[in-house]
Design an enzyme around this catalytic site. Structure first.
Site, PDB file in Angstrom:
ATOM      1  N   ASP A 148       1.193  -0.865   0.262  1.00  0.00           N
ATOM      2  CA  ASP A 148       0.258   0.195  -0.141  1.00  0.00           C
ATOM      3  C   ASP A 148       1.221   0.896  -0.107  1.00  0.00           C
ATOM      4  O   ASP A 148       1.559   1.423   1.247  1.00  0.00           O
ATOM      5  CB  ASP A 148      -0.719   0.222   1.009  1.00  0.00           C
ATOM      6  CG  ASP A 148      -1.695   0.935   1.133  1.00  0.00           C
ATOM      7  OD1 ASP A 148      -1.584   2.061   0.647  1.00  0.00           O
ATOM      8  OD2 ASP A 148      -2.707   1.259   2.116  1.00  0.00           O
TER       9      ASP A 148
ATOM     10  N   ASN B 134       2.445   7.385 -10.209  1.00  0.00           N
ATOM     11  CA  ASN B 134       1.728   6.791 -11.058  1.00  0.00           C
ATOM     12  C   ASN B 134       0.408   6.224  -9.735  1.00  0.00           C
ATOM     13  O   ASN B 134      -1.339   6.793 -10.028  1.00  0.00           O
ATOM     14  CB  ASN B 134       1.619   5.996 -11.839  1.00  0.00           C
ATOM     15  CG  ASN B 134       0.213   5.772 -12.478  1.00  0.00           C
ATOM     16  OD1 ASN B 134      -0.519   6.025 -13.322  1.00  0.00           O
ATOM     17  ND2 ASN B 134      -0.400   3.997 -12.117  1.00  0.00           N
TER      18      ASN B 134
ATOM     19  N   SER C   3      -3.569  14.794 -13.646  1.00  0.00           N
ATOM     20  CA  SER C   3      -4.349  14.686 -14.188  1.00  0.00           C
ATOM     21  C   SER C   3      -4.953  16.403 -15.048  1.00  0.00           C
ATOM     22  O   SER C   3      -4.300  16.992 -14.438  1.00  0.00           O
ATOM     23  CB  SER C   3      -5.471  14.271 -13.666  1.00  0.00           C
ATOM     24  OG  SER C   3      -7.033  13.843 -13.747  1.00  0.00           O
TER      25      SER C   3
ATOM     26  N   TYR D 147     -10.617  14.593  -5.234  1.00  0.00           N
ATOM     27  CA  TYR D 147      -9.554  14.700  -6.602  1.00  0.00           C
ATOM     28  C   TYR D 147      -8.422  15.677  -7.175  1.00  0.00           C
ATOM     29  O   TYR D 147      -6.996  15.530  -7.588  1.00  0.00           O
ATOM     30  CB  TYR D 147     -10.447  13.718  -7.233  1.00  0.00           C
ATOM     31  CG  TYR D 147      -8.779  12.901  -8.977  1.00  0.00           C
ATOM     32  CD1 TYR D 147      -8.416  11.822  -8.417  1.00  0.00           C
ATOM     33  CD2 TYR D 147      -9.022  14.138 -10.097  1.00  0.00           C
ATOM     34  CE1 TYR D 147      -7.254  11.143  -9.933  1.00  0.00           C
ATOM     35  CE2 TYR D 147      -8.527  13.197 -11.307  1.00  0.00           C
ATOM     36  CZ  TYR D 147      -7.506  11.993 -10.741  1.00  0.00           C
ATOM     37  OH  TYR D 147      -6.661  11.242 -11.859  1.00  0.00           O
TER      38      TYR D 147
END
Length: 254
Positions: A64, A91, A139, A153
């Protein structure tokens, strides 16, 4: 184009599926040895086997990434096993997009803090190699607001921009480059947008229509950019945010 990666060693977090898997396989296709981590023991083992079948060395561990000790131990062990480290790609993402405390905590620990922890563990090895690369996968959600339901996010993806820019300036004197790749919507079987396609066909169709290119990216299209940026062919690219979105974003970069 020869990217001059043969025999080098790169590490990818979240390297068993989607963008991370494509990045790992692209490094291997260039002749680079690859280490990777993900949560699933079986997925890690299968990916390591697939990479070795390409004729390179591969090393993997199930963990993790929010466990700082486990992540940094893995990076140290991978560097020792491969006798060095030339670059990392952070990533892994929690894909946590709500507005609750739990959503923000998951996005912070997975998207932002794991990137910092991976970079800090890797830097001594990259410095020893004489040159190195750190790539963070962010992103376009960190650049533009696509709705409050994606606030945690987007917030952490935006925070990566500041962190990596600052990091790039800090490590440049060590001949280490730090950059960001910001994908737009990226489709692969079993991924986020595949689930949307199944569960909310209208949202999927609307998202496709939103992009002037009329489609989503493939993981390979993101991987090609990440691997190029990791290579000596991009030796003067540092502190950059490279957007790979098919013109979905509408802002003018400054």
């Amino acid at each position: 184009m020869d990217l001059h990666l043969a025999g080098k060693h790169f590490l990818v977090t979240g390297g068993t599926r989607g963008i991370g898997r494509a990045i790992a396989e692209t490094f291997a296709a260039e002749g680079a040895n690859v280490s990777l981590c993900a949560r699933s023991v079986d997925a890690v083992a299968e990916t390591v086997h697939a990479l070795e079948a390409k004729g390179v060395k591969a090393f993997g561990r199930a963990l993790d990434v929010t466990d700082t000790d486990a992540l940094q131990s893995f990076i140290r062990d991978a560097a020792a096993k491969m006798k060095g480290l030339d670059g990392i790609v952070a990533n892994t993402s929690a894909l946590s997009s709500g507005d609750s405390v739990a959503d923000f905590d998951a996005a912070y620990r997975t998207d932002l803090l794991h990137t910092r922890n991976a970079a800090e563990a890797a830097i001594p090895f990259l410095e020893k190699a004489g040159a190195g690369s750190i790539i963070a996968i962010s992103s376009i959600s960190g650049s533009e607001d696509y709705g409050y339901d994606g606030v945690s996010y987007g917030t952490m993806k935006a925070a990566l921009f500041f962190y990596v820019k600052s990091l790039a300036r800090h490590v440049a004197k060590k001949n280490i480059r730090a950059n960001i790749v910001s994908p737009g919507t990226t489709y692969f079987e079993g991924g986020f947008w595949d689930k949307v396609k199944i569960n909310d066909p209208k949202q999927f169709a609307d998202t496709i229509a939103f992009n002037p290119m009329g489609r989503m990216a493939t993981p390979q299209e993101i991987a090609d950019v990440a691997v190029f940026l990791s290579s000596p062919r991009a030796s003067f690219v540092a502190g950059a945010n490279v957007v790979v979105d098919g013109t979905a974003t509408q802002r003018i970069p400054n």
